[in-house]
Design a protein around this motif. Structure first.
Motif, short mmCIF file in Angstrom:
data_model
loop_
_atom_site.label_atom_id
_atom_site.label_comp_id
_atom_site.label_asym_id
_atom_site.label_seq_id
_atom_site.Cartn_x
_atom_site.Cartn_y
_atom_site.Cartn_z
N ARG A 1 0.90 -1.30 -0.04
CA ARG A 1 -0.45 0.18 0.03
C ARG A 1 0.86 1.39 0.33
N LEU A 2 1.52 1.52 0.55
CA LEU A 2 2.62 2.68 0.47
C LEU A 2 3.61 2.55 -0.65
N SER B 1 2.89 6.38 -2.88
CA SER B 1 3.91 6.58 -3.16
C SER B 1 4.55 7.16 -4.46
N GLY B 2 3.98 6.74 -5.36
CA GLY B 2 4.10 6.55 -6.74
C GLY B 2 5.45 5.45 -7.42
N PHE C 1 10.55 2.15 -1.37
CA PHE C 1 9.22 2.27 -0.48
C PHE C 1 9.13 0.64 -0.83
N HIS C 2 9.58 -0.68 -1.54
CA HIS C 2 9.51 -1.32 -2.16
C HIS C 2 8.59 -2.08 -1.34
#
Length: 128
Positions: A31-32, A36-37, A42-43
């Motif tokens: 979700r993050l 975060s695009g 943020f994998h």
């Protein structure tokens, strides 16, 4: 209060808790990652691993308990990895065309996974 601590200890050592922790951490990371695009930092695997590390570090769960109870996920990982071979073989022409970036990414990933593992061990207080 003591009864609550005993119940919490039993809850944290339950195999279902370990599975839910792992899957929940991954889904939170996913979700993050999307919000975060799709930034690489943020994998879902990075965020999920960090969340699991923090839970183990700040709770009564030991790494041995987590390792023992997450063995079902390791068992399922092998068939899922083999199942990826079929779509990958269908896209072999793309893989060959992008061999340079793929190999450099794999090399960078291999170096980073070692450094992250050492970093997590150091932060956890592991000895030499």
């Amino acid at each position: 209060m003591n009864d609550l601590l005993v119940r919490l200890e039993l809850f944290m050592s339950n195999p279902v808790t370990v599975l839910l922790l792992t899957l929940g951490a991954y889904l939170t990371g996913e979700r993050l990652f999307i919000r975060s695009g799709r930034k690489g930092w943020f994998h879902p695997v990075i965020v999920g691993s960090l969340l699991v590390f923090l839970v183990i570090h700040f709770s009564s769960m030991s790494i041995e308990t987590y390792t023992e109870h997450s063995s079902i996920l390791k068992t399922l990982l092998a068939p899922f990895t083999v199942a990826l071979a079929i779509p990958l073989s269908q896209q072999l022409h793309h893989v060959r065309r992008h061999a340079g970036p793929i190999l450099s990414t794999l090399l960078l990933g291999a170096v980073l996974v070692v450094l992250l593992g050492l970093g997590f061990a150091w932060v956890s207080g592991a000895g030499e």
